[in-house]
Design an enzyme around this catalytic site. Sequence first.
Site, PDB file in Angstrom:
ATOM      1  N   CYS A  58     -63.587  60.159  49.967  1.00 38.70           N
ATOM      2  CA  CYS A  58     -64.090  59.082  49.110  1.00 38.70           C
ATOM      3  C   CYS A  58     -65.110  58.216  49.844  1.00 38.70           C
ATOM      4  O   CYS A  58     -65.331  58.346  51.036  1.00 38.70           O
ATOM      5  CB  CYS A  58     -62.930  58.227  48.615  1.00 38.70           C
ATOM      6  SG  CYS A  58     -62.207  57.195  49.908  1.00 38.70           S
ATOM      7  N   ALA A  61     -63.856  56.266  52.773  1.00 37.92           N
ATOM      8  CA  ALA A  61     -63.697  57.127  53.951  1.00 37.92           C
ATOM      9  C   ALA A  61     -65.019  57.265  54.702  1.00 37.92           C
ATOM     10  O   ALA A  61     -65.055  57.234  55.937  1.00 37.92           O
ATOM     11  CB  ALA A  61     -63.175  58.503  53.541  1.00 37.92           C
ATOM     12  N   ARG A  92     -59.300  60.265  62.406  1.00 42.42           N
ATOM     13  CA  ARG A  92     -60.500  60.989  62.824  1.00 42.42           C
ATOM     14  C   ARG A  92     -60.573  60.884  64.336  1.00 42.42           C
ATOM     15  O   ARG A  92     -60.349  59.816  64.894  1.00 42.42           O
ATOM     16  CB  ARG A  92     -61.729  60.339  62.175  1.00 42.42           C
ATOM     17  CG  ARG A  92     -63.039  61.067  62.390  1.00 42.42           C
ATOM     18  CD  ARG A  92     -63.988  60.612  61.302  1.00 42.42           C
ATOM     19  NE  ARG A  92     -65.364  60.967  61.475  1.00 42.42           N
ATOM     20  CZ  ARG A  92     -66.280  60.148  62.000  1.00 42.42           C
ATOM     21  NH1 ARG A  92     -65.944  58.975  62.464  1.00 42.42           N
ATOM     22  NH2 ARG A  92     -67.541  60.533  62.050  1.00 42.42           N
ATOM     23  N   HIS A 190     -71.502  56.317  53.659  1.00 46.86           N
ATOM     24  CA  HIS A 190     -72.410  56.309  54.819  1.00 46.86           C
ATOM     25  C   HIS A 190     -73.560  55.341  54.563  1.00 46.86           C
ATOM     26  O   HIS A 190     -73.908  54.528  55.410  1.00 46.86           O
ATOM     27  CB  HIS A 190     -73.035  57.693  55.042  1.00 46.86           C
ATOM     28  CG  HIS A 190     -72.055  58.794  55.284  1.00 46.86           C
ATOM     29  ND1 HIS A 190     -72.324  60.095  54.927  1.00 46.86           N
ATOM     30  CD2 HIS A 190     -70.828  58.808  55.844  1.00 46.86           C
ATOM     31  CE1 HIS A 190     -71.307  60.863  55.259  1.00 46.86           C
ATOM     32  NE2 HIS A 190     -70.377  60.102  55.815  1.00 46.86           N
TER      33      HIS A 190
HETATM   34 FE1  CFM Z   1     -71.997  63.854  59.869  1.00 45.36          FE
HETATM   35 FE2  CFM Z   1     -70.547  65.757  59.443  1.00 45.36          FE
HETATM   36 FE3  CFM Z   1     -70.023  63.362  58.423  1.00 45.36          FE
HETATM   37 FE4  CFM Z   1     -69.807  63.782  61.081  1.00 45.36          FE
HETATM   38 FE5  CFM Z   1     -67.175  64.315  60.656  1.00 45.36          FE
HETATM   39 FE6  CFM Z   1     -67.992  66.222  58.990  1.00 45.36          FE
HETATM   40 FE7  CFM Z   1     -67.374  63.834  58.010  1.00 45.36          FE
HETATM   41 MO1  CFM Z   1     -65.488  65.399  58.915  1.00 45.36          MO
HETATM   42  S1  CFM Z   1     -71.257  65.285  61.359  1.00 45.36           S
HETATM   43  S2  CFM Z   1     -70.637  62.158  60.035  1.00 45.36           S
HETATM   44  S3  CFM Z   1     -68.141  63.514  62.446  1.00 45.36           S
HETATM   45  S4  CFM Z   1     -71.546  64.726  57.944  1.00 45.36           S
HETATM   46  S5  CFM Z   1     -66.669  66.358  60.638  1.00 45.36           S
HETATM   47  S6  CFM Z   1     -69.738  67.651  59.009  1.00 45.36           S
HETATM   48  S7  CFM Z   1     -67.000  65.714  57.189  1.00 45.36           S
HETATM   49  S8  CFM Z   1     -65.904  63.174  59.399  1.00 45.36           S
HETATM   50  S9  CFM Z   1     -68.646  62.468  56.955  1.00 45.36           S
END
Ligand code: CFM
Length: 537
Positions: A58, A61, A92, A190
Amino acid sequence: MSETMEEVKREILSGYPAKVARRREKQMVVNGKAESGEPPEILANTRTLPGVITQRGCTYAGCKGVVVGPTRDILQITHGPIGCGFYSWLTRRNQSRTREGEDNFMPYALSTDLQDNDIVFGGEKKLRKAIREAYDLFRPKAIAIFATCPVGLIGDDIHAAARDLSAELGITVFAMSCEGYKGVSQSAGHHIANNAVFTHVVGKNDASPEGEFKVNLLGEYNIGGDAFELERMLEELGVTLVTTFSGNSTFVSMGQAPFADVNMVMCHRSINYMAEMMEAKYGIPWFKVNFIGAAATAKALKHLAEYFGDPALSARTEELIARESAAVEAELARLRPRLEGKSVIMYVGGSRAHHYQELFKELGMKVLSAGYEFAHRDDYEGRRVIPGIKIDADSRNIEQLEVGPDPERYAPRKDKAGLEDLKGRGLPVDDYAGMMADMDDGSLVIDDVNHYETERLIELLKPDLVCAGIKEKYVVQKRGIPLKQLHSYDYGGPYAGFKGAINFYREIDRLVNGSVWKKIRAPWESSPELIGSYGSD
Ligand code: CFM
């Protein structure tokens, strides 16, 4: 092969009702550069269909767990019922090393623990009380507040609370409206986190870091110690890492980010907003790097040396690459013959499904199919498609900050001609070519893969290895196929850099050539099949 993949795709889609199949068809694309030389279009960053078991997370997250979470000295409070705070508590594997005299709040999970009563009468007072209480207990330099779903629904003004408490306590307090439903996935989180960190943290520290060559590393979250490995190499090269966004970072180091000469972007998906905003405001260019894979690491380090154009730095870089590559070559000579020709499918997040293909290439393994959970079209097809991406209601939901040059601090690190020259020499300045450009024609690219599709893919492609996350792991392994988690690394790592590559080769050999998988018998192989029917049939 593309013909067979088209068949595989048809076969999977045939299990869907017509409407679902029409939609999923646009998210399952057989890769091919066709006449134009450019990858085909894929549908991405749209809502998951109701009823589908997705891998996605989500918005909360993505905001709290991914981007802001790894910064150890920002005290982080989840405003909401206890579950969201609890389930994002140390789940994480973003590691951090606290230095003498620094705060580390990462082991704590702070939440306002909203109750029914607060949902009915409002939770803002409780939030203000929680901020004061947390301040009295920990005396942090900064506090971040994260909204969860009910907070947006009842309309608590978390931003007013943050403003007032910031004035009252004399520290930075900022809030993020990152309710889980804010976007179609964690990707929206993000963006929200990028905006907040850029507004409230970046540039708030006037102490210039020392060093001849100063860089920031963006989109590296230090999972399994990856960032430690990169820090080690940069230090050996005499390059000052001002800050990482946000693995092993602090409120203090992020505040100094505008002092960097260049931004290196690792995970494009989660942090490209920050890279663009820093370029617009401070004149810091960025280029894409991938430190996953020995060859990719060597390339990224060479690009860095080229950016600075300093002969001594270039010489040190060549030496480091030669030194570390020797060990990599030795290990490849041993393990490649054991893995060559094996196949893998991988569905991960928004960047790793691309980055990790480098390591499999080095091992001589074949990536039959790959996909992201929540990436956007640019992460698949390259940034050149950005102007053509349709802005829908879900993406419009997320604020796009208008950023212009800072009247005092804007100082372009390179002029236009300088940047063009670097591009001409192959540096991906302000650019990301996306995953599809690096994948074979005829491989199957899938956005937001779901549980049903994963099962069908395993049956149809019979891969030797699957790469995904914890939600998929045991379902796949019970079928006798090893699954490597590329989110948490299955408690292993680091996998970045040269030493990381060696760790990864060994791990893949252990998994793919382990004999345990052949001994697995699924319960349904020995028990009689149960057959049922619906009463309406
Ligand atoms: Fe970038 Fe990723 Fe992500 Fe990531 Fe991650 Fe991920 Fe994630 Mo899991 S590199 S920041 S450290 S998009 S592994 S492939 S899914 S937490 S949001």
